[in-house]
Design a protein around this motif. Sequence first.
Motif, PDB file in Angstrom:
ATOM      1  N   LYS A  88       2.024   0.018  -6.305  1.00  0.00           N
ATOM      2  CA  LYS A  88       0.801   0.481  -5.663  1.00  0.00           C
ATOM      3  C   LYS A  88       0.359   1.812  -6.258  1.00  0.00           C
ATOM      4  N   TYR A 115      -4.789  -4.175  -1.490  1.00  0.00           N
ATOM      5  CA  TYR A 115      -3.694  -5.138  -1.326  1.00  0.00           C
ATOM      6  C   TYR A 115      -4.217  -6.564  -1.211  1.00  0.00           C
ATOM      7  N   ASN A 135      -2.681 -10.641  -0.466  1.00  0.00           N
ATOM      8  CA  ASN A 135      -1.562 -11.528  -0.132  1.00  0.00           C
ATOM      9  C   ASN A 135      -2.151 -12.907   0.141  1.00  0.00           C
ATOM     10  N   HIS A 194      -1.077  -5.516  -5.575  1.00  0.00           N
ATOM     11  CA  HIS A 194      -2.177  -4.560  -5.484  1.00  0.00           C
ATOM     12  C   HIS A 194      -3.064  -4.651  -6.723  1.00  0.00           C
TER      13      HIS A 194
END
Length: 347
Positions: free
Chosen positions: A137, A143, A145, A154
Amino acid sequence: MLKKDCTMEEVMEKLQAPFPSKDIEWRVSRSGISAKGPWAMVLAYVDSRAIQNRLDEVFGPAGWQNEFTDFRGGVLCTISCFIDGEWVSKTDGAEPTKFESFKGGLSGAIKRAGALWGIGRYLYNLTETYVEVSSSKQPGAIYINDEKSKVKGHWMPPKLPDWALPENERGKGNQSSRSTQNQNYGNSQPPKQQTGNEPSKQPKQNQTQPNKKQSDGFNRNKVLNDIDMFLKNTGLINKQEWIIPLFKRVNPNIQQNSLSEVGKQATEQELVLYYNVLKPVSDLTLLAKHFKVSLEDVLKRYVQILVPTVKVESLFSCFTYVTIDTVKEVSEMVKEDLQTGALQRIA
């Protein structure tokens, strides 16, 4: 705030002005994993609060109003502005989002209604751009997911090209307020065809300014051929006298007076604008052929619902109002109605 002697051209110029980079946000449109690692394709959009601030700046807090209504499981937003002694309204809508569905639907609806007023519409000329996804990061990283693509990590927001920034930020290497990575917005030209799940290589430097050398990733001949195909699909090729006025709607600074001059003299940035205004309408014709349904049904039963502020009488009514997102929504509506029997295929 709007001056009494302000012309409509001046009003639209104020509404259409690029936003500061701090007001631009980014979202992932799709993602995947290639041999080089996880990646994502991202899109730029303007925050709904920034749209409201823009309306305040141009019309004053009491010079505009909005109204939300439910429609087919989604949300319609009507933005009304007080101009020349009367209220003028424009309406567009959005579906609820997966996260914060109600709030997301309201936000999406006001963004689309704002685009009808020209607010943030220039961002539609920025197509998907490639970003790498990292497990580490960095400051300003976003972010992701995505369970479907298995991409987790990231990514850094890209930089905007100068033409998509206010004058005081141009030439300074500014980025989105959440970005500190030196990454150019390198895919402002029409997207290339891809194979498999891996996106095309990210072009090198962004070269969308007039009088600049053609970008390494920009295929001028292919774009010109595509534009020619779009003109044929939509029937505009038979209405030559309409083409330059249409191009002038998206590019008031056009210098060419004929289609042949556009092919020879138009800059990369200009061709991108013309490509993006023609492609969605051309796609409507392909959609009708794919599902074997009447184009008239597509326009009057579906496009008219999604673009309620325009009287959709033909394909020519759709230019600058229909976007790629509109075509996607029409496709879903057509599929649903074919499955339920509400729409019939043509023989």
